[in-house]
Design an enzyme around this catalytic site. Structure first.
Site, mmCIF file in Angstrom:
data_model
loop_
_atom_site.group_PDB
_atom_site.id
_atom_site.type_symbol
_atom_site.label_atom_id
_atom_site.label_comp_id
_atom_site.label_asym_id
_atom_site.label_seq_id
_atom_site.Cartn_x
_atom_site.Cartn_y
_atom_site.Cartn_z
ATOM 1 N N HIS A 1 6.194 -14.571 -13.021
ATOM 2 C CA HIS A 1 5.666 -13.363 -12.307
ATOM 3 C C HIS A 1 6.792 -13.387 -11.277
ATOM 4 C CE1 HIS A 1 2.223 -13.968 -14.597
ATOM 5 N NE2 HIS A 1 1.880 -14.666 -14.475
ATOM 6 N N LYS B 1 17.520 -39.272 -37.749
ATOM 7 C CA LYS B 1 18.459 -39.078 -36.479
ATOM 8 C C LYS B 1 18.188 -37.684 -35.862
ATOM 9 C CE LYS B 1 20.762 -42.462 -34.568
ATOM 10 N NZ LYS B 1 20.641 -43.947 -34.244
ATOM 11 N N THR C 1 19.811 -44.865 -40.061
ATOM 12 C CA THR C 1 19.741 -43.801 -39.326
ATOM 13 C C THR C 1 21.215 -43.421 -38.348
ATOM 14 O OG1 THR C 1 18.824 -44.751 -36.963
ATOM 15 C CG2 THR C 1 17.461 -43.505 -38.647
#
Length: 309
Positions: free
Chosen positions: A266, A16, A63
């Site tokens: 950057h 799950k 689940t």
């Protein structure tokens, strides 16, 4: 664990994902509150191949049951505990309660709520959201064997000087100039593996892993920045990454390996000119264009010789 099925190797797991749970603990007088918000992911390795090959679900842990277990176990925790301890607790439950389950992999990501201060005083029940997240993953086997990993996601670090990049390969595709003066910015994703090999061997000190998390985060940041009055020069992101990982292993003997991912975010020098006007903006280590697309991608793992990672 792979099984041979009809002449094929077959591996399976189920679980799950993204089970969100908040837990509040109150002091004995009820005034001071502590809280966490966790995102829990569970994956079970179990003997339930019948569900795949014979339409037999009798060995499957649903689940939805896993989701409910997260809330039950959170409720049962009467004292505040770390994400690592909660992951281990869940792993122990699934591998001991269900005969079919031989390994549980539990990952917990803690949302960074931190206590606020009002007029210099810590608030008893007020919290604000910070940036970086505390992660923990416990792989628990039925025998009690443990693999425990902690980590940080989203640790944003930046310094405006004491960074350069020189001596790299130059060829017909290279346009990047060499420099000893640039900004250095990154968003660190770090993970570190503890040397504890069984559930019974982990420290019993309350909130030990929360303390470790804060200490590792401080060592990473302190190494990146250097001393407060002058900093430390970085010859490359690679060099800084190595020194950060080495500092963690040197400081914490119960950590066996460190993995760092440090994108080079950057800040590009801004120079603007036109044919009619000439120079509009001339860069003098002052005005930059921040961009993270594309960005450099640097990652490495540093381990002790005896590390199994």
């Amino acid at each position: 664990m792979a099984k041979e099925m009809d002449g094929f190797n077959f591996e399976q797991r189920h679980g799950k994902a993204r089970v969100r749970v908040g837990r509040v603990w109150r002091s004995k007088d009820g005034r001071r509150h502590s809280m966490v918000e966790w995102n829990v992911n569970i994956s079970l390795l179990s003997n339930c191949t019948g569900a795949y090959v014979r339409d037999d679900n009798s060995d499957i842990v649903a689940t939805d049951t896993m989701k409910n277990t997260v809330y039950v176990k959170a409720k049962e925790c009467s004292e505040q505990l770390s994400a690592e301890e909660f992951a281990i607790l869940l792993g122990k439950h699934f591998t001991s309660f269900y005969p079919q389950v031989f390994t549980a992999i539990v990952k917990v990501v803690e949302k960074p709520w931190e206590r606020v201060s009002v007029n210099g005083q810590a608030h008893v029940h007020g919290f604000k959201l910070a940036s970086e997240k505390h992660t923990a993953e416990a792989i628990v086997q039925k025998s009690g064997i443990l693999q425990l990993t902690s980590g940080i996601e989203g640790l944003s670090l930046l310094k405006t000087t004491k960074s350069g990049f020189e001596g790299f390969i130059r060829d017909k595709y290279t346009a990047l100039p060499e420099t000893r003066e640039r900004m250095l910015a990154t968003e660190v994703t770090a993970s570190w593996r503890y040397s504890y090999e069984s559930v019974s061997s982990i420290p019993q000190k309350p909130l030990y892993f929360n303390e470790c998390y804060l200490n590792v985060k401080k060592v990473l940041a302190d190494t990146f920045f250097g001393p407060p009055d002058g900093g430390v020069y970085s010859a490359s992101v690679q060099s800084t990454l190595f020194h950060m990982a080495k500092a963690v292993l040197s400081r914490f003997m119960d950590i066996s390996s460190v993995q760092l991912k440090m994108p080079n975010i950057h800040f590009l020098p801004v120079n603007i000119s036109s044919k009619d006007i000439g120079v509009i903006v001339k860069f003098n280590d002052d005005v930059y264009l921040p961009t993270d697309e594309p960005h450099g991608s640097i990652e490495a793992t540093l381990s002790r010789f005896w590390s199994k990672m």
